[in-house]
Design a protein around this motif. Structure first.
Motif, short mmCIF file in Angstrom:
data_model
loop_
_atom_site.label_atom_id
_atom_site.label_comp_id
_atom_site.label_asym_id
_atom_site.label_seq_id
_atom_site.Cartn_x
_atom_site.Cartn_y
_atom_site.Cartn_z
N THR A 459 1.06 -1.40 -0.27
CA THR A 459 -0.07 0.12 -0.14
C THR A 459 0.55 1.49 -0.30
O THR A 459 0.25 2.28 -0.71
N GLU A 460 2.17 1.44 1.06
CA GLU A 460 2.84 2.47 0.74
C GLU A 460 4.53 2.00 0.79
O GLU A 460 4.64 0.99 0.92
N PRO A 461 5.10 3.32 -0.02
CA PRO A 461 6.72 2.20 -0.01
C PRO A 461 7.52 2.77 0.94
O PRO A 461 6.96 3.42 1.98
N VAL A 462 8.43 1.54 2.09
CA VAL A 462 8.94 1.77 2.76
C VAL A 462 10.29 2.45 2.82
O VAL A 462 11.46 2.80 4.31
N ASP A 463 10.80 2.30 1.45
CA ASP A 463 12.15 2.81 1.72
C ASP A 463 12.74 3.03 0.28
O ASP A 463 11.70 2.66 -0.82
#
Length: 510
Positions: A459-463
């Protein structure tokens, strides 16, 4: 006492050896002997050896020890002052000479020099840089010119009737000829010629095999049997394939589409040069020649078989194809590309996919949900939306810059910097660990590739990994939860860093 002091003062070095040819001049042993003498003459001690035998130097892909050498230096696994190589070409015949200079500079930044023992470069740094650039360009140009010459040589041999590789097919053999075209022997599977002056031609196999090829074509054209029925009938009658195993539908199909039985051989249908992606060549680039043997199948009979194969699904409407899929579902209880291809009276899975934009849309039209979990398609769809959001964010963050986007992939800032944004889906392995598979699009030739690793829910980028094109990464990367230092050098917790880079670029252009 003096000997001990000299021993302590010896320069610590590693040697890198590479050979992509069988020429004795470039054998690993010859390189090692030459480097050993150079080290002895210059008070050096070789502590580590890295070698890539049989590896091309046009890129770092597949050169395990070269990549390991670079990584060991960057991660301080080894403590050396220099790397010794025989000459510039052994370090690499890079297509872009700047790639070789980049690796030399990368090691220099880690206080490790690269010494080309056989080149005798001048000590003056400016002169050395100029000559080294020329030598690296010459090394890369050699590979390119060699590729052109090798291809031209193959074309010349093809036009003279000599066979240039590939599996001939059932009922055909490879015969080895000497430089006077006198027969030497029949080559079995896996056997190759050992002398460069020898040549290979195709010849028919045993009479039993060629008669069976004719029988297969007759059953297909005149008896109206499909590949599956032909295979079943041959197995019932005791016929065996060349490896003594049963006939299958795919083996029958490979016989029916093999134009070598007509005495013709087509070369250069596909090509792959200098580690680039294999491509399908246009028909006008194909090279065709007549073999030395009398045709087993006439061109007319081969054409009839091809027409039958080509016309199987041309006349079917979309509605008829869907009815065909419903019938398969009723018979088998499920549908897959393999099951579709096994049904000879209907279209192939590729035809179904091209008609409906994929197999899944076709399945949906007949209210069929496959057993396999296709949730990843929904994830990919959401990733495409997220990708667009990131691009919009770039527009907002750098609103004073001139931004152009090619096919929603290649982004150009102020006509000076090109980059791509790649969102990498998180995959959970059976071991419970996570992996991120990244496919770099080399065809776009971006200067920077920005990889966003998604979280476990995608759902979202982590890095983010910001990879410059100068670093020769593999086309397909497999990132783990924790990666080696070579990757970690380019990892950032947020994309703000990249926005700052773009802002710097904008100021420099202004």
């Amino acid at each position: 006492m003096d000997n001990k002091n000299d021993e302590k003062q010896k320069v610590k070095v590693a040697q890198y050896l590479r050979m992509s040819t069988n020429l004795q001049e470039f054998s690993l042993d010859n390189q090692a002997q030459f480097i050993k003498k150079y080290a002895d003459d210059n008070n050096m001690e070789i502590l580590h050896t890295y070698d890539d035998a049989g590896k091309s130097g046009v890129s770092t892909s597949g050169r395990h020890d070269f990549n390991k050498l670079i990584n060991d230096i960057l991660t301080k696994e080894i403590n050396i002052d220099a790397v010794l190589v025989y000459d510039v070409s052994r370090f690499g015949r890079f297509k872009d000479p700047q790639e070789g200079i980049y690796y030399k500079y990368l090691l220099k930044m880690n206080k490790v020099d690269v010494i080309y023992c056989a080149e005798n470069l001048p000590a003056n740094s400016d002169t050395e840089t100029f000559i080294l650039s020329s030598l690296m360009y010459a090394a890369g140009a050699f590979s390119k010119n060699l590729s052109i010459k090798v291809f031209a040589g193959h074309v010349n041999l093809v036009k003279r009737g000599y066979y240039q590789g590939g599996v001939p097919g059932y009922g055909l053999k490879r015969k080895l000829l000497d430089n006077n075209n006198k027969a030497k022997m029949i080559l079995n599977n896996g056997e190759r010629k050992s002398l460069q002056t020898d040549r290979i031609v195709l010849v028919p196999g045993s009479k039993k095999e060629t008669d069976l090829v004719k029988k297969i074509f007759n059953m297909f054209i005149f008896e109206g049997l499909n590949e599956y029925l032909i295979a079943s009938k041959l197995n019932q009658e005791g016929y065996k394939y060349s490896d003594r195993s049963d006939w299958t539908r795919s083996r029958i199909h490979s016989v029916l589409i093999n134009n070598r039985y007509t005495g013709k051989y087509t070369y250069n249908r596909t090509s792959q040069k200098l580690k680039t992606k294999r491509v399908q060549n246009p028909e006008e680039d194909w090279i065709e020649y007549n073999s030395f043997f009398k045709p087993i199948i006439s061109e007319e009979k081969f054409r009839l078989a091809k027409e039958i194969i080509d016309n199987r699904s041309i006349k079917m409407s979309n509605e008829e194809i869907l009815e065909f899929l419903k019938k398969i579902l009723s018979t088998h209880g499920k549908i897959s590309g393999f099951i579709i291809d096994e049904e000879d009276n209907g279209p192939s899975s590729s035809v179904v996919a091209s008609r409906f934009g994929g197999l899944l849309p076709a399945y949906k039209l007949i209210n069929y949900t496959p057993e396999r979990d296709y949730r990843y398609l929904e994830i990919n769809s959401s990733l495409r939306i997220k990708h667009n959001h990131i691009i919009n964010k770039i527009h907002q963050e750098i609103n004073n810059s001139e931004i152009s986007i090619l096919d929603n992939k290649l982004i150009t800032i102020n006509k000076s910097l090109t980059f791509t944004i790649i969102l990498s889906r998180c995959r959970r392995m059976r071991s419970g660990k996570y992996r991120w598979i990244v496919r770099l699009d080399r065809g776009l030739n971006p200067e920077v590739s920005v990889i966003a690793r998604m979280n476990s829910l995608n759902t979202e980028p982590v890095d983010y990994y910001i990879l410059p094109s100068l670093e020769s990464f593999e086309n397909e990367l497999s990132l783990k939860e924790n990666n080696n230092l070579l990757f970690e050098m380019y990892r950032f917790d947020n994309i703000r860093t990249f926005f700052d880079m773009l802002s710097t670029t904008e100021m420099e252009v202004a």
